[in-house]
Design an enzyme around this catalytic site. Structure first.
Site, PDB file in Angstrom:
ATOM      1  N   HIS A  13     -49.370 -46.588 126.994  1.00 55.25           N
ATOM      2  CA  HIS A  13     -49.126 -46.031 125.940  1.00 55.25           C
ATOM      3  C   HIS A  13     -47.704 -45.822 125.749  1.00 55.25           C
ATOM      4  O   HIS A  13     -47.230 -44.900 126.416  1.00 55.25           O
ATOM      5  CB  HIS A  13     -49.908 -44.827 125.404  1.00 55.25           C
ATOM      6  CG  HIS A  13     -49.753 -44.238 124.249  1.00 55.25           C
ATOM      7  ND1 HIS A  13     -49.742 -42.680 123.882  1.00 55.25           N
ATOM      8  CD2 HIS A  13     -49.858 -44.770 122.861  1.00 55.25           C
ATOM      9  CE1 HIS A  13     -49.446 -42.580 122.776  1.00 55.25           C
ATOM     10  NE2 HIS A  13     -49.809 -43.841 122.079  1.00 55.25           N
ATOM     11  N   HIS A  55     -41.207 -44.370 118.765  1.00 54.22           N
ATOM     12  CA  HIS A  55     -42.449 -43.961 118.146  1.00 54.22           C
ATOM     13  C   HIS A  55     -42.293 -43.077 116.781  1.00 54.22           C
ATOM     14  O   HIS A  55     -42.949 -43.440 115.710  1.00 54.22           O
ATOM     15  CB  HIS A  55     -43.179 -42.989 118.977  1.00 54.22           C
ATOM     16  CG  HIS A  55     -44.809 -42.421 118.392  1.00 54.22           C
ATOM     17  ND1 HIS A  55     -44.804 -41.328 117.678  1.00 54.22           N
ATOM     18  CD2 HIS A  55     -45.726 -43.013 118.352  1.00 54.22           C
ATOM     19  CE1 HIS A  55     -45.890 -41.209 117.057  1.00 54.22           C
ATOM     20  NE2 HIS A  55     -46.614 -42.217 117.674  1.00 54.22           N
TER      21      HIS A  55
END
Length: 263
Positions: A13, A55
């Site tokens: 991730h 992100h």
């Protein structure tokens, strides 16, 4: 090179985010060293239209900058540290460009989970520009369609990719579909191949009820999970039929999955 199969997938991730700063070249190198099956990462467009990997829509949490990513040129973004908020040891880490990321990873034996972070509701046509630029870059770096999963919290974007590119790429959404940050016409199951079963206020456990997994599988969609490193959660998700784990702590998660006999 890896292609999608029935094997349980371990995906890093944002590369990795427990021992190195997320979505940095250090994170991607670490994930590769750990032997992940897939790297998940996030794409934004700079003010001058360059694909960058970060992100958040804003800069404060992971960099020493401030404001929206979209309001800064590539030069301005590259002047920031993408590692200093994690540790002073990583002050020199920069927000990566898509070119840097693919130069590192294109020839490695991995799959890609590439998340679109530019949403139509926020940035209009730039959301579709991001898709076209990313698809073109995959071609430039010789990355086969069968290695690529596109991911978004925008149902509108997933529908766009499915209608424009058919089944060339695997598509990843979220379940329940109420989690999407926008709405589109049609059967949402037809716009996803994978559904990440995500906690909600009504069902806060990391592993949702078995019935949700069954509902997804009945429509021919593969369930998957974003998971902390908790053995019992992994075991339950596997029992319910999950096919992929996107994880923050690669080494611990790998150990758990090996103990469960799926790696």
């Amino acid at each position: 090179m890896k292609q999608f199969s029935d094997k349980i997938i371990l995906s890093g991730h944002r590369g990795e985010r427990t021992v190195v700063p997320e979505n940095t070249m250090a994170a991607f190198r670490y994930a590769l060293e750990c032997g992940v099956d897939m790297i998940e990462t996030d794409f934004h467009l700079s003010k001058d239209g360059r694909l960058v990997l970060i992100h958040d829509h804003t800069l404060e949490r992971t960099t020493d900058g401030a404001g929206f990513v979209r309001d800064h040129t590539l030069e301005e973004l590259r002047a920031l540290s993408a590692g200093v908020k994690f540790s002073e040891d990583y002050r020199g880490e920069r927000i990566p460009t898509a070119e840097e990321f693919f130069a590192l990873t294109a020839d490695k034996d991995i799959l890609f989970n590439l998340e679109f972070k530019v949403y139509p509701a926020d940035e209009g046509d730039r959301a579709f520009e991001q898709v076209e630029k990313l698809v073109a870059m995959l071609k430039d770096y010789g990355i086969a369609d069968g290695r690529v999963m596109f991911n978004s919290w925008s149902a509108v974007l997933l529908r766009y990719v499915r209608e424009r590119y058919g089944n060339r790429f695997q598509l990843h959404g979220y379940y329940p579909f109420s989690l999407f940050n926008d709405r589109c016409e049609g059967d949402l199951f037809s716009y996803v191949d994978w559904a990440c079963l995500f906690p909600t206020e009504e069902s806060p456990a990391r592993v949702r009820p078995r019935g949700d997994y069954e509902a997804v599988k009945e429509r021919g969609v593969k369930p998957c999970n974003y998971m902390p490193a908790v053995y019992t959660d992994y075991a339950r998700a596997l029992e319910y039929g999950t096919r992929m784990f996107t994880v923050d702590d690669i080494k611990t998660s790998d150990c758990i999955l090996r103990a469960l006999g799926v790696r």
